[in-house]
Every structure is written in C-alpha cells, then in structure tokens.
Scaffold this motif. Structure first.
Motif, mmCIF file in Angstrom:
data_model
loop_
_atom_site.group_PDB
_atom_site.id
_atom_site.type_symbol
_atom_site.label_atom_id
_atom_site.label_comp_id
_atom_site.label_asym_id
_atom_site.label_seq_id
_atom_site.Cartn_x
_atom_site.Cartn_y
_atom_site.Cartn_z
ATOM 1 N N VAL A 51 0.851 -1.193 0.000
ATOM 2 C CA VAL A 51 0.000 0.000 0.000
ATOM 3 C C VAL A 51 0.886 1.242 0.000
ATOM 4 N N ASN A 52 0.689 2.115 -0.983
ATOM 5 C CA ASN A 52 1.456 3.360 -1.071
ATOM 6 C C ASN A 52 0.610 4.602 -0.836
ATOM 7 N N ALA A 53 -0.716 4.493 -0.975
ATOM 8 C CA ALA A 53 -1.596 5.641 -0.795
ATOM 9 C C ALA A 53 -2.984 5.147 -0.412
ATOM 10 N N VAL A 54 -3.805 6.057 0.102
ATOM 11 C CA VAL A 54 -5.113 5.687 0.659
ATOM 12 C C VAL A 54 -6.189 6.637 0.144
ATOM 13 N N VAL A 55 -7.360 6.083 -0.165
ATOM 14 C CA VAL A 55 -8.567 6.875 -0.392
ATOM 15 C C VAL A 55 -9.470 6.696 0.820
ATOM 16 N N LEU A 56 -9.899 7.802 1.415
ATOM 17 C CA LEU A 56 -10.856 7.778 2.517
ATOM 18 C C LEU A 56 -12.167 8.361 1.995
ATOM 19 N N ARG A 57 -13.235 7.585 2.039
ATOM 20 C CA ARG A 57 -14.515 7.995 1.488
ATOM 21 C C ARG A 57 -15.641 7.500 2.403
ATOM 22 N N ALA A 58 -16.891 7.761 2.020
ATOM 23 C CA ALA A 58 -18.005 7.389 2.891
ATOM 24 C C ALA A 58 -19.182 6.887 2.071
ATOM 25 N N ALA A 59 -19.883 5.893 2.599
ATOM 26 C CA ALA A 59 -21.035 5.309 1.921
ATOM 27 C C ALA A 59 -22.244 6.236 2.003
ATOM 28 N N GLY A 60 -23.129 6.110 1.013
ATOM 29 C CA GLY A 60 -24.354 6.894 1.008
ATOM 30 C C GLY A 60 -24.172 8.256 0.373
ATOM 31 N N ASP A 61 -25.293 8.926 0.134
ATOM 32 C CA ASP A 61 -25.262 10.234 -0.517
ATOM 33 C C ASP A 61 -25.561 11.385 0.435
ATOM 34 N N ARG A 62 -26.225 11.113 1.551
ATOM 35 C CA ARG A 62 -26.667 12.199 2.420
ATOM 36 C C ARG A 62 -25.517 12.876 3.142
ATOM 37 N N ALA A 63 -24.537 12.093 3.602
ATOM 38 C CA ALA A 63 -23.475 12.681 4.426
ATOM 39 C C ALA A 63 -22.173 11.930 4.270
ATOM 40 N N PRO A 100 0.279 8.825 2.051
ATOM 41 C CA PRO A 100 -0.636 9.897 1.654
ATOM 42 C C PRO A 100 -2.098 9.464 1.646
ATOM 43 N N VAL A 101 -2.956 10.354 2.128
ATOM 44 C CA VAL A 101 -4.394 10.090 2.241
ATOM 45 C C VAL A 101 -5.163 11.096 1.387
ATOM 46 N N VAL A 102 -6.002 10.580 0.494
ATOM 47 C CA VAL A 102 -6.886 11.406 -0.324
ATOM 48 C C VAL A 102 -8.299 11.229 0.215
ATOM 49 N N CYS A 103 -8.921 12.309 0.643
ATOM 50 C CA CYS A 103 -10.245 12.266 1.256
ATOM 51 C C CYS A 103 -11.286 12.771 0.260
ATOM 52 N N ALA A 104 -12.351 12.003 0.060
ATOM 53 C CA ALA A 104 -13.418 12.345 -0.884
ATOM 54 C C ALA A 104 -14.703 12.604 -0.108
ATOM 55 N N VAL A 105 -15.213 13.833 -0.185
ATOM 56 C CA VAL A 105 -16.349 14.264 0.637
ATOM 57 C C VAL A 105 -17.580 14.494 -0.228
ATOM 58 N N GLN A 106 -18.714 13.933 0.205
ATOM 59 C CA GLN A 106 -19.991 14.213 -0.424
ATOM 60 C C GLN A 106 -21.017 14.528 0.662
ATOM 61 N N GLY A 107 -22.060 15.258 0.298
ATOM 62 C CA GLY A 107 -23.122 15.540 1.255
ATOM 63 C C GLY A 107 -22.653 16.400 2.413
ATOM 64 N N ILE A 108 -23.217 16.118 3.585
ATOM 65 C CA ILE A 108 -22.933 16.903 4.783
ATOM 66 C C ILE A 108 -21.620 16.464 5.425
ATOM 67 N N CYS A 109 -20.834 17.434 5.822
ATOM 68 C CA CYS A 109 -19.599 17.191 6.573
ATOM 69 C C CYS A 109 -19.599 18.170 7.737
ATOM 70 N N ALA A 129 -21.601 19.070 -1.821
ATOM 71 C CA ALA A 129 -21.094 18.945 -0.451
ATOM 72 C C ALA A 129 -21.259 20.260 0.314
ATOM 73 N N THR A 130 -21.529 20.137 1.611
ATOM 74 C CA THR A 130 -21.608 21.315 2.475
ATOM 75 C C THR A 130 -20.846 21.036 3.764
ATOM 76 N N PHE A 131 -20.218 22.088 4.290
ATOM 77 C CA PHE A 131 -19.371 21.971 5.464
ATOM 78 C C PHE A 131 -19.839 22.965 6.521
ATOM 79 N N PHE A 132 -19.951 22.509 7.766
ATOM 80 C CA PHE A 132 -20.292 23.397 8.876
ATOM 81 C C PHE A 132 -19.942 22.706 10.173
#
Length: 272
Positions: A51-63, A100-109, A129-132
């Motif tokens: 493993v040389n790199a990582v994708v961090l993501r989340a299931a679903g569309d809402r958040a 290295p970590v690549v973070c993929a954000v969708q929906g609420i964060c 995506a929205t952030f608050f």
C-alpha cells in the motif's frame, strides 16, 4: 483481510487502499467501534508494503460524516484525566502512518467529521457537499476540530465556521476558494477521481512520498528554522532509498516493455 462492522477496507494491485466509512444509516457518524476499527486500519496501512496511498470515502449520498454519534455513549473512563480524544484514533498522523491520504467528501460534513479532513493530505469534494460545525449551536465548545482546521484554511475562516454553527453552510465552491478542498467534481465522478489521484501518488516511490508527508506535517509543530533543519535530515534519510526505488521500478518497467516489444511508458502529467 480483517472483517470490520463500521468501515470497509480493500486494497488493489495499484497500491491504493480504500477505506469507506460505512454507517450511512447514522450519517456515517463515528462511535467507539468505528474509532477503534479505523485505528486498526491505519496500522494495517502503515505496515503493508503493498500500500502506497489511501482513499478515505463514505457510503451513502446524504453525508460524508456527521461527526461523533451523540446518540450512543462513547464510553470514557471515570477518571477525567484518562479521557480520550476520538481524533487520535481517527488520525493517520497520530497513528504515525505517513502514507498519503486522499479524502473524498460528499453531502454533509460537520463537527467531528473535520477530524478526517484535518488529517488528510488531499481533500476533494462533490459539488453538492456542504461543510459546517454545529458545536456552538447546541451549547458545546468548538475547540479541537477548529485547531486542526486552522492549519488548513487560516484563522479568519476557521473562526467564522466555528462561531456560526448551524447558521451558515460552506458550499463546495466556497470550500474550494478558502482552501478547504483542492478540487470539486460531480458526485458521480467523486470516487473515481479520488482513486485516480491516489493511484497517481502511489506510482511514486513510497519512501519519497512518506518522507514528504512527514516532513511537511511535522513542520507545522516547529518554528521555521527548526522545521528546515528537520526536513534536511529527512532528505538525507529518504533520498537514497527513494531514488533506489525509482530506479528499480524504471528498470522493471523497461524490462517488461522490452519483453513485450513495446516502448517503455513515460511519466504522465496533468494540468489542474
């Protein structure tokens, strides 16, 4: 391969590991179980030479994540001085994982979800995506997450997010403008694009990329001159090994191309 109940973990031949937060029914909020599983998976990433790199993501569309799951007791010790910050378990840097970590954000964060963003090396998001940060809206001190966030977007934008609570949502467009994310794509392309970035990073010698991540992040905790001196040490430690990795990879690629009777591919590049 371990079995997890709150996350998914997979690896591929392109040396990219994918971690998927998998509690969509709870808007991917983290509980103690998820924290412990993520801490475990960072150690697996750290120790896996494939493993040389990582994708961090989340299931679903809402958040992407709603932060700490306040509907479940996190389970702190009775002694207040032994209380744990969940962020230490969620953080690759606290776990001394420098891949290295690549973070993929969708929906609420929101709220504790910033732990993930604060510790990622590259953050991208989908256009909706929205952030608050909701802490102050509910009478909670907003402290740990914004301290990490401030190193990414600066004091002024951090204070605005921390103090506005639920009254303001940072859009994907604004997140790009203030440097919270580096790229915005449509939701349908989010995971593929995150993987593309991670795979590109993973093609480089891991000694070089890990040393780069470590030197840059550790510099944030040091005065300028001390950081420069420390970074020079890392180049002395890592350059020889990293260059040897690059040379070995080039020879292997050339040998494979020669055996197939095709020209060896040249390194790619991309405009952003």
């Amino acid at each position: 391969m371990p079995t997890y109940s709150t996350i998914q973990y997979e690896t591929g031949p392109d040396r990219v590991a994918t971690i998927t937060l998998d509690r969509p029914q709870a808007m991917n909020a983290f509980d103690r179980q998820m924290c412990e599983e993520i801490r475990d998976v960072w150690q697996r990433v750290k120790l896996d030479p494939a493993v040389n790199a990582v994708v961090l993501r989340a299931a679903g569309d809402r958040a992407f994540s709603a932060g700490l799951d306040v509907k479940k007791a996190f389970g702190q010790p009775d002694d207040v001085w032994n209380h744990e910050d969940p962020g230490e378990m969620l953080s690759p840097k606290w776990q001394k994982c420098w891949k290295p970590v690549v973070c993929a954000v969708q929906g609420i964060c929101t709220a504790g979800a910033f732990y993930f963003l604060n510790e990622a090396d590259v953050v991208i998001c989908s256009s909706e995506a929205t952030f608050f940060d909701s802490h102050v809206t509910f009478g909670r001190v907003c402290a740990v997450e914004p301290i990490g966030l401030m190193r990414r977007i600066g004091l002024g934008e951090t204070l605005r997010i921390a103090l506005m609570g639920n009254d303001e949502r940072v859009s994907a467009e604004t997140a790009l403008r203030i440097g919270l994310v580096t790229e915005v794509v449509e939701r349908a392309q989010l995971w593929d694009r995150a993987h593309e970035i991670a795979a590109g990073i993973a093609r480089h010698p891991s000694t070089a990329t890990q040393g780069t991540v470590r030197a840059i992040w550790e510099s944030l905790d040091r005065p300028y001159r001390a950081a420069m001196e420390q970074s020079l040490i890392y180049t002395r430690l890592g350059n020889a090994a990293g260059m040897a990795e690059a040379e070995a990879a080039a020879k292997a690629t050339a040998a494979a191309a020669d055996a197939a009777g095709t020209p060896a591919p040249r390194p790619g590049w991309r405009l952003r």
